[in-house]
Design an enzyme around this catalytic site. Structure first.
Site, PDB file in Angstrom:
ATOM      1  N   ASP A  13       0.814  -1.221   0.000  1.00 29.44           N
ATOM      2  CA  ASP A  13       0.000   0.000   0.000  1.00 29.44           C
ATOM      3  C   ASP A  13       0.845   1.267   0.000  1.00 29.44           C
ATOM      4  O   ASP A  13       0.465   2.289   0.567  1.00 29.44           O
ATOM      5  CB  ASP A  13      -0.966   0.031   1.207  1.00 29.44           C
ATOM      6  CG  ASP A  13      -1.758  -1.253   1.315  1.00 29.44           C
ATOM      7  OD1 ASP A  13      -2.284  -1.688   0.278  1.00 29.44           O
ATOM      8  OD2 ASP A  13      -1.834  -1.823   2.413  1.00 29.44           O
ATOM      9  N   LYS A  16       1.907   2.020  -5.145  1.00 30.82           N
ATOM     10  CA  LYS A  16       2.537   1.460  -6.356  1.00 30.82           C
ATOM     11  C   LYS A  16       1.695   1.728  -7.594  1.00 30.82           C
ATOM     12  O   LYS A  16       2.232   1.957  -8.659  1.00 30.82           O
ATOM     13  CB  LYS A  16       2.719  -0.057  -6.197  1.00 30.82           C
ATOM     14  CG  LYS A  16       3.825  -0.428  -5.233  1.00 30.82           C
ATOM     15  CD  LYS A  16       4.075  -1.926  -5.221  1.00 30.82           C
ATOM     16  CE  LYS A  16       3.004  -2.704  -4.517  1.00 30.82           C
ATOM     17  NZ  LYS A  16       2.907  -2.484  -3.078  1.00 30.82           N
ATOM     18  N   GLY A  40      -4.230  -4.826  -4.574  1.00 27.78           N
ATOM     19  CA  GLY A  40      -5.228  -3.899  -5.104  1.00 27.78           C
ATOM     20  C   GLY A  40      -4.515  -2.648  -5.583  1.00 27.78           C
ATOM     21  O   GLY A  40      -3.888  -1.959  -4.790  1.00 27.78           O
ATOM     22  N   HIS A  41      -4.550  -2.410  -6.866  1.00 21.12           N
ATOM     23  CA  HIS A  41      -3.891  -1.226  -7.416  1.00 21.12           C
ATOM     24  C   HIS A  41      -4.943  -0.303  -8.022  1.00 21.12           C
ATOM     25  O   HIS A  41      -5.701  -0.720  -8.887  1.00 21.12           O
ATOM     26  CB  HIS A  41      -2.853  -1.630  -8.476  1.00 21.12           C
ATOM     27  CG  HIS A  41      -1.696  -2.386  -7.887  1.00 21.12           C
ATOM     28  ND1 HIS A  41      -0.779  -3.062  -8.652  1.00 21.12           N
ATOM     29  CD2 HIS A  41      -1.311  -2.562  -6.612  1.00 21.12           C
ATOM     30  CE1 HIS A  41       0.114  -3.627  -7.862  1.00 21.12           C
ATOM     31  NE2 HIS A  41      -0.193  -3.343  -6.614  1.00 21.12           N
ATOM     32  N   GLN A 224       2.239  -6.256  -2.924  1.00 23.97           N
ATOM     33  CA  GLN A 224       2.565  -6.236  -1.486  1.00 23.97           C
ATOM     34  C   GLN A 224       3.865  -5.467  -1.242  1.00 23.97           C
ATOM     35  O   GLN A 224       4.140  -4.531  -1.983  1.00 23.97           O
ATOM     36  CB  GLN A 224       2.632  -7.665  -0.905  1.00 23.97           C
ATOM     37  CG  GLN A 224       1.280  -8.376  -0.852  1.00 23.97           C
ATOM     38  CD  GLN A 224       0.916  -9.102  -2.131  1.00 23.97           C
ATOM     39  OE1 GLN A 224       1.727  -9.802  -2.695  1.00 23.97           O
ATOM     40  NE2 GLN A 224      -0.303  -8.950  -2.580  1.00 23.97           N
ATOM     41  N   THR A 414       3.289  13.839  -5.140  1.00 25.03           N
ATOM     42  CA  THR A 414       2.741  14.832  -4.203  1.00 25.03           C
ATOM     43  C   THR A 414       1.209  14.862  -4.170  1.00 25.03           C
ATOM     44  O   THR A 414       0.632  15.727  -3.521  1.00 25.03           O
ATOM     45  CB  THR A 414       3.277  16.249  -4.560  1.00 25.03           C
ATOM     46  OG1 THR A 414       2.906  16.553  -5.905  1.00 25.03           O
ATOM     47  CG2 THR A 414       4.777  16.334  -4.400  1.00 25.03           C
TER      48      THR A 414
HETATM   49  P1  IMP Z   1      -2.589 -12.972   2.282  1.00 24.82           P
HETATM   50  O1  IMP Z   1      -1.657 -12.436   1.247  1.00 24.82           O
HETATM   51  O2  IMP Z   1      -4.051 -12.803   1.903  1.00 24.82           O
HETATM   52  O3  IMP Z   1      -2.254 -14.358   2.702  1.00 24.82           O
HETATM   53  O4  IMP Z   1      -2.420 -12.052   3.595  1.00 24.82           O
HETATM   54  C1  IMP Z   1      -1.229 -12.095   4.387  1.00 24.82           C
HETATM   55  C2  IMP Z   1      -0.874 -10.724   4.933  1.00 24.82           C
HETATM   56  O5  IMP Z   1      -0.474  -9.887   3.871  1.00 24.82           O
HETATM   57  C3  IMP Z   1      -2.036  -9.993   5.624  1.00 24.82           C
HETATM   58  O6  IMP Z   1      -1.493  -9.219   6.682  1.00 24.82           O
HETATM   59  C4  IMP Z   1      -2.567  -9.066   4.550  1.00 24.82           C
HETATM   60  O7  IMP Z   1      -3.207  -7.933   5.086  1.00 24.82           O
HETATM   61  C5  IMP Z   1      -1.263  -8.693   3.851  1.00 24.82           C
HETATM   62  N1  IMP Z   1      -1.463  -8.319   2.439  1.00 24.82           N
HETATM   63  C6  IMP Z   1      -1.712  -9.147   1.399  1.00 24.82           C
HETATM   64  N2  IMP Z   1      -1.806  -8.452   0.249  1.00 24.82           N
HETATM   65  C7  IMP Z   1      -1.605  -7.168   0.568  1.00 24.82           C
HETATM   66  C8  IMP Z   1      -1.537  -5.966  -0.212  1.00 24.82           C
HETATM   67  O8  IMP Z   1      -1.676  -5.951  -1.445  1.00 24.82           O
HETATM   68  N3  IMP Z   1      -1.287  -4.815   0.481  1.00 24.82           N
HETATM   69  C9  IMP Z   1      -1.083  -4.809   1.829  1.00 24.82           C
HETATM   70  N4  IMP Z   1      -1.119  -5.905   2.588  1.00 24.82           N
HETATM   71  C10 IMP Z   1      -1.378  -7.086   1.966  1.00 24.82           C
END
Ligand code: IMP
Length: 430
Positions: A13, A16, A40-41, A224, A414
């Site tokens: 988050d 990106k 999620g982008h 991620q 910004t």
């Molecule tokens: P999983 O990827 O659904 O197995 O989640 C594992 C951990 O990664 C959890 O803490 C989620 O909140 C975090 N996570 C997974 N995908 C994202 C992302 O795209 N952005 C932020 N955190 C993520």
């Protein structure tokens, strides 16, 4: 000219989506190489908002080739839904602009069920996953029982593989008093979607090799962030894939040396969704204020993100383990108007000081941040398009971050708008 990998340097988050979109305009090929629809982008182009999860960000731009690499776990139903939703916004998606690796593993409905059951079993130690079946699908890949995209061609093979896979998962589901699944209830819908997925399928490593030899610019789009990496992150509170830059080669089939520049997307403060250690977390009004101004809610799950001060120790570690060449610093404008700003420059634990994030989950949970405090700035950085227009104190904050993380800013964002980007160094021609 060089190929670029874009990686999150914190817990995801970092913004990106905007940076990848900005760079994808300059690239001909955009590749996803790990993660799945847990990502999620959000892209805002000409006033239209696109929410992408599995599709590479290049998809919204005509004339770009988007590739989903073998390192991604693909939920075929979610992918088709996303294709339908994005198509409704006027984007044409066909095998001409989207290719999917034949050796990518699938996320099946049973993985989603197992993900939720596994979280329930963990109880207080739950990871806070996105519940999309990501972890169980990667487990199946490593355990060598995954159903892969290429298996969609052969119903008999699929049936055999599903029988084998369900022996394992149904044992867990039954033990947890959850409903087991039958082969037919997975096979039938899979066979229905197979003809819609198969036209996109290809040995994408070969496509990438051709693109590379033709001198095309390739952008590798990470999902991620480094601290969610299954090896290097805050284990076990991580995702189930390797999120570091090195995965761009393995997760796509591009050979070593195919990536010349790693851009680390870095938020000017820190956020995290889900459970796990977070040394600089602010449980007070300041944390709430950052969350409110920064609109810190998960794109996929809508959960509020935990917020805290910038952790230079963690980002420096990400710079090293990813081989980050330059950072894109995002959301610095959210800190406009703060009286003072803190930066974490070390951790304390049991009389010891750390200048890195130790691996032990117990120690990670008990780390106390050591802060450096700086005055905030009264002018605004929001929407600025040139370095010269930034308040002097904001520049001092950015310079101090560069010094502490041992890496320089290549891009400064910004605002969420694509034009509000200050380019210091172009990653493609660095
Ligand atoms: P999983 O990827 O659904 O197995 O989640 C594992 C951990 O990664 C959890 O803490 C989620 O909140 C975090 N996570 C997974 N995908 C994202 C992302 O795209 N952005 C932020 N955190 C993520």
């Amino acid at each position: 000219m060089t190929n670029v990998a874009v990686i999150g340097s914190q817990w995801g988050d970092e913004g990106k989506g905007k940076v990848v979109d900005w760079l994808s305009e300059r690239a001909q090929v955009v590749v996803r190489f790990q993660g799945g629809h847990n990502a999620g982008h959000t892209l805002v182009i000409d006033g239209v908002t696109y929410k992408l999860s599995l599709l590479p960000s290049g998809i919204v731009r005509p004339g770009k080739l988007s590739i989903i690499g073998n390192g991604v776990v693909i939920d075929p139903f979610a992918l088709l839904d996303e294709i339908a939703n994005v198509s409704k916004l006027g984007v044409e998606i066909s095998p001409k602009n989207l290719r999917i690796a034949e050796n990518a593993p699938l996320i099946l409905p049973v993985h989603r069920r197992v993900d939720q059951v596994a979280e329930a079993i963990r109880g207080k130690g739950k990871i806070g996953t996105t519940g999309r079946g990501i972890g169980p699908a990667y487990e199946d890949k490593i355990a060598r029982r995954a159903i892969r995209v290429c298996d969609l061609e052969d119903e008999d093979l699929l049936r055999d593989k599903l029988e084998n896979l369900l022996v394992y998962h149904n044992a867990l589901l039954k033990a947890a008093d959850a409903a087991p699944m039958t082969v037919e209830e997975i096979l039938k819908p899979l066979m229905e979607v197979a003809p819609k997925i198969l036209p996109f399928v290809e040995p994408v490593w070969r496509l990438l090799d051709t693109a590379r030899r033709e001198g095309k610019r390739i952008l590798f789009e990470g999902a991620q962030g480094a601290m969610l990496d299954v090896d290097h992150g805050t284990y076990p509170y991580v995702t189930s894939s390797n999120t570091l830059a090195g995965t761009a080669t393995i997760g796509s089939g591009m050979g070593m040396g195919g990536i010349g520049y790693v851009l680390g997307i870095t938020k000017a403060y820190t956020t995290r969704v889900g459970s796990g250690p977070f040394p600089t977390e602010l449980m007070d009004d300041i944390g709430a204020k950052i969350g409110k101004i920064g609109h810190e809610f998960g794109t996929v799950t809508g959960r509020p993100r935990r917020c805290g001060w910038f952790d230079a120790v963690m980002v420096r570690q990400a710079v090293k383990i990813c081989g980050i060449n330059g950072i894109a610093l995002t959301k610095v404008d959210i800190l406009d108007g703060f009286d003072t700003i803190k930066i974490c420059v070390g951790y304390k634990h049991g009389g010891k000081t750390y200048d890195y994030l130790p691996a032990s989950m117990k120690i990670q949970a008990e780390l106390e941040p050591v802060y450096e405090e700086m005055p905030g700035w009264q002018g605004i950085t929001h929407g600025k398009k040139s370095w010269a227009d930034l308040p002097a104190q904001a520049i001092k904050y950015i310079r101090r971050i560069e010094e502490l993380i041992e890496c320089q800013v290549a891009l400064l964002s910004t605002s969420p708008k694509r034009e509000d980007t200050i380019l210091v160094r172009d990653p493609f021609i660095d």
